[in-house]
Design a protein around this motif. Structure first.
Motif, PDB file in Angstrom:
ATOM      1  N   THR A   1      36.683  38.750  36.831  1.00 63.23           N
ATOM      2  CA  THR A   1      37.548  39.566  35.970  1.00 63.23           C
ATOM      3  C   THR A   1      37.900  40.854  36.716  1.00 63.23           C
ATOM      4  O   THR A   1      37.318  41.148  37.766  1.00 63.23           O
ATOM      5  N   SER A   2      38.769  41.654  36.118  1.00 61.01           N
ATOM      6  CA  SER A   2      38.989  43.017  36.603  1.00 61.01           C
ATOM      7  C   SER A   2      37.791  43.877  36.155  1.00 61.01           C
ATOM      8  O   SER A   2      37.035  43.475  35.259  1.00 61.01           O
ATOM      9  N   PRO A   3      37.588  45.065  36.772  1.00 61.42           N
ATOM     10  CA  PRO A   3      36.329  45.800  36.550  1.00 61.42           C
ATOM     11  C   PRO A   3      36.039  46.131  35.087  1.00 61.42           C
ATOM     12  O   PRO A   3      34.889  46.042  34.648  1.00 61.42           O
ATOM     13  N   GLN A   4      37.058  46.482  34.320  1.00 58.99           N
ATOM     14  CA  GLN A   4      36.801  46.919  32.932  1.00 58.99           C
ATOM     15  C   GLN A   4      36.425  45.756  32.013  1.00 58.99           C
ATOM     16  O   GLN A   4      36.045  45.984  30.856  1.00 58.99           O
ATOM     17  N   LYS A   5      36.497  44.506  32.510  1.00 64.21           N
ATOM     18  CA  LYS A   5      36.185  43.354  31.654  1.00 64.21           C
ATOM     19  C   LYS A   5      34.885  42.643  32.058  1.00 64.21           C
ATOM     20  O   LYS A   5      34.531  41.614  31.487  1.00 64.21           O
ATOM     21  N   LEU A   6      34.177  43.207  33.062  1.00 63.44           N
ATOM     22  CA  LEU A   6      32.962  42.544  33.549  1.00 63.44           C
ATOM     23  C   LEU A   6      31.904  42.431  32.449  1.00 63.44           C
ATOM     24  O   LEU A   6      31.256  41.389  32.295  1.00 63.44           O
TER      25      LEU A   6
ATOM     26  N   ASP B   1      33.877  41.213  40.241  1.00 63.99           N
ATOM     27  CA  ASP B   1      35.070  42.041  40.103  1.00 63.99           C
ATOM     28  C   ASP B   1      36.054  41.602  41.190  1.00 63.99           C
ATOM     29  O   ASP B   1      35.795  41.818  42.378  1.00 63.99           O
ATOM     30  N   TYR B   2      37.167  40.973  40.786  1.00 63.61           N
ATOM     31  CA  TYR B   2      38.058  40.412  41.812  1.00 63.61           C
ATOM     32  C   TYR B   2      38.843  41.484  42.566  1.00 63.61           C
ATOM     33  O   TYR B   2      39.500  41.191  43.559  1.00 63.61           O
ATOM     34  N   THR B   3      38.749  42.730  42.093  1.00 61.55           N
ATOM     35  CA  THR B   3      39.444  43.802  42.829  1.00 61.55           C
ATOM     36  C   THR B   3      38.568  44.351  43.964  1.00 61.55           C
ATOM     37  O   THR B   3      39.038  45.137  44.782  1.00 61.55           O
TER      38      THR B   3
ATOM     39  N   SER C   1      43.259  22.974  38.174  1.00 66.22           N
ATOM     40  CA  SER C   1      44.201  24.092  38.139  1.00 66.22           C
ATOM     41  C   SER C   1      45.141  23.968  36.954  1.00 66.22           C
ATOM     42  O   SER C   1      45.692  22.899  36.690  1.00 66.22           O
ATOM     43  N   LEU C   2      45.348  25.094  36.255  1.00 69.72           N
ATOM     44  CA  LEU C   2      46.309  25.137  35.149  1.00 69.72           C
ATOM     45  C   LEU C   2      47.710  25.386  35.672  1.00 69.72           C
ATOM     46  O   LEU C   2      48.681  25.311  34.919  1.00 69.72           O
ATOM     47  N   LEU C   3      47.800  25.748  36.944  1.00 69.77           N
ATOM     48  CA  LEU C   3      49.088  26.148  37.508  1.00 69.77           C
ATOM     49  C   LEU C   3      49.394  25.270  38.716  1.00 69.77           C
ATOM     50  O   LEU C   3      48.577  24.445  39.110  1.00 69.77           O
TER      51      LEU C   3
ATOM     52  N   GLY D   1      40.319  36.235  29.895  1.00 72.11           N
ATOM     53  CA  GLY D   1      41.596  35.834  29.313  1.00 72.11           C
ATOM     54  C   GLY D   1      41.402  34.823  28.195  1.00 72.11           C
ATOM     55  O   GLY D   1      40.274  34.418  27.880  1.00 72.11           O
ATOM     56  N   GLY D   2      42.512  34.411  27.598  1.00 77.32           N
ATOM     57  CA  GLY D   2      42.455  33.476  26.482  1.00 77.32           C
ATOM     58  C   GLY D   2      41.705  32.206  26.843  1.00 77.32           C
ATOM     59  O   GLY D   2      40.761  31.801  26.158  1.00 77.32           O
ATOM     60  N   VAL D   3      42.098  31.551  27.930  1.00 73.92           N
ATOM     61  CA  VAL D   3      41.433  30.313  28.345  1.00 73.92           C
ATOM     62  C   VAL D   3      40.049  30.618  28.910  1.00 73.92           C
ATOM     63  O   VAL D   3      39.052  29.983  28.550  1.00 73.92           O
TER      64      VAL D   3
ATOM     65  N   SER E   1      47.914  19.702  32.467  1.00 72.72           N
ATOM     66  CA  SER E   1      48.725  20.282  31.392  1.00 72.72           C
ATOM     67  C   SER E   1      48.052  19.895  30.084  1.00 72.72           C
ATOM     68  O   SER E   1      47.810  18.706  29.844  1.00 72.72           O
ATOM     69  N   VAL E   2      47.789  20.881  29.251  1.00 72.33           N
ATOM     70  CA  VAL E   2      47.080  20.612  28.002  1.00 72.33           C
ATOM     71  C   VAL E   2      47.922  19.688  27.104  1.00 72.33           C
ATOM     72  O   VAL E   2      49.157  19.771  27.110  1.00 72.33           O
ATOM     73  N   VAL E   3      47.249  18.819  26.353  1.00 70.85           N
ATOM     74  CA  VAL E   3      47.938  17.889  25.436  1.00 70.85           C
ATOM     75  C   VAL E   3      47.284  17.965  24.052  1.00 70.85           C
ATOM     76  O   VAL E   3      46.100  18.293  23.938  1.00 70.85           O
TER      77      VAL E   3
END
Ligand code: NAP
Length: 308
Positions: free
Chosen positions: A175-180, A193-195, A233-235, A154-156, A256-258
């Protein structure tokens, strides 16, 4: 100037280009001619009204900017007209980056790294500063540590993998399989692969987790951390997770990013040293901001950018 404005909250089609008055830089501000404006998931949440950072519409979205200095407000030193700059000004207040011009605080932007064009520099600030601040400031990242980075394509995540590697960490990426393969190409030492199965069954003795997914991921990530480790954690992190972390001797940082000029300079140094590269999945002209938001929601690898 042309800008992408929205008069109501809703789906990507509420984003429309319109003529707006040119902003005037106040004291301490720089007027930037925007060449590229990165899109982040928070933009979509604000557009849709899920996140009321900018109050009620009308408003102009966007925090990531790369462009050239068009004019200087009173008292600004250190920049000249024509300088190439980038940054994430004013977050979480309105920066109005989805526009041809933006007036921004001079101390929240930095010289654009010469190793990135405007599209790549415009994609970098919010995600890059999040990865930098999360790993280095909140996480206290050190060479030799074992670091788990979720959502590594992902972006981050894709920037975090490279920043952690540049600091000498051993990096495990999910990541998901297609992004490994992409995560491997960033330098990750292990990719999961988190799936397929549960990462918490496969990992132990992690020093630092960068949690970017949400839900029960924060609590679940505690299982892989060693005593003295850090969960960044970002969330949101539940009270139950914080209590569990304390019992385990794990520090929890909900960040939280600043805006952060020093962080921008560090990111720029990594880009120029070829230790960090921004992956841009696709760029769209300002007029196609709605299509760009819809595309980001399909979870492409890396970043999505608007060009002005
Ligand atoms: N607190 C802050 O300051 C801050 C700053 C920046 C971002 N954020 C938040 O952090 C999150 C990530 O931001 P971003 O810009 O990186 O988003 P992004 O570019 O949309 O990437 C999110 C990634 O998550 C992956 N993903 C989804 N479920 C996953 C799972 N269970 N395990 C591992 N990966 C999973 C997706 O790819 P695959 O599923 O295909 O692998 C996708 O690539 C967003 O919710 C954003 O709002 C917070």
């Amino acid at each position: 100037m042309r800008a992408v404005i929205q008069n109501s909250v809703g789906g990507p089609d509420v984003l429309a280009t319109a003529e707006q008055p040119d902003p005037t830089p106040k004291a301490g501000e720089v007027l930037v001619r925007v060449k590229a404006a990165g899109i982040n998931p928070v933009d979509g949440a604000v557009r849709a009204g899920h996140y009321k950072l900018l109050g009620e519409p009308p408003f102009i979205l966007g925090w990531d900017i790369s462009g050239t200095v068009e004019a200087l407000g009173a008292g600004v030193s250190g920049f000249q007209i024509g300088d190439e700059v980038f940054g994430m000004p004013r977050f979480p207040k309105q920066a109005a980056a989805y526009a041809e011009l933006a007036a921004v605080p001079a101390d929240e932007i930095a010289p654009k790294p010469s190793g990135a064009d405007h599209i790549h520099a415009g994609a970098l600030p919010l995600a890059g500063l999040t990865a930098w601040q999360g790993l280095v400031r909140h996480g206290g990242l050190k060479s030799g540590q074992r670091v788990l980075i979720h959502a590594a394509a992902g972006g981050v995540g894709h920037l975090a993998v490279q920043i952690a590697k540049a600091h000498g960490a051993y990096v495990i990426a999910t990541t998901s399989p297609q992004k490994l393969d992409f995560a491997r190409s960033l330098g990750a030492d292990e990719v999961l692969d988190y799936t397929k199965g549960d990462f918490a069954d496969k990992l132990r003795d992690i020093d630092l987790v960068l949690e970017t997914v949400g839900g029960d991921h924060a609590e679940h990530s505690l299982k892989v951390l060693k005593r003295g480790g850090v969960l960044v954690s970002l969330l949101n992190v539940s009270d139950a997770t914080k209590t569990q972390a304390k019992a385990q001797g794990v520090r929890v940082e909900r960040m939280s990013v600043v805006p952060d000029r020093e962080g921008l300079l560090k990111l720029g140094q990594l880009i120029d040293a070829k230790k960090l590269a921004v992956h841009v999945a696709k760029s769209f002209p300002l007029e196609q901001a709605g299509a760009a938001h819809a595309f980001l929601a399909t979870k492409p690898i890396g970043k999505v950018v608007l060009t002005a």
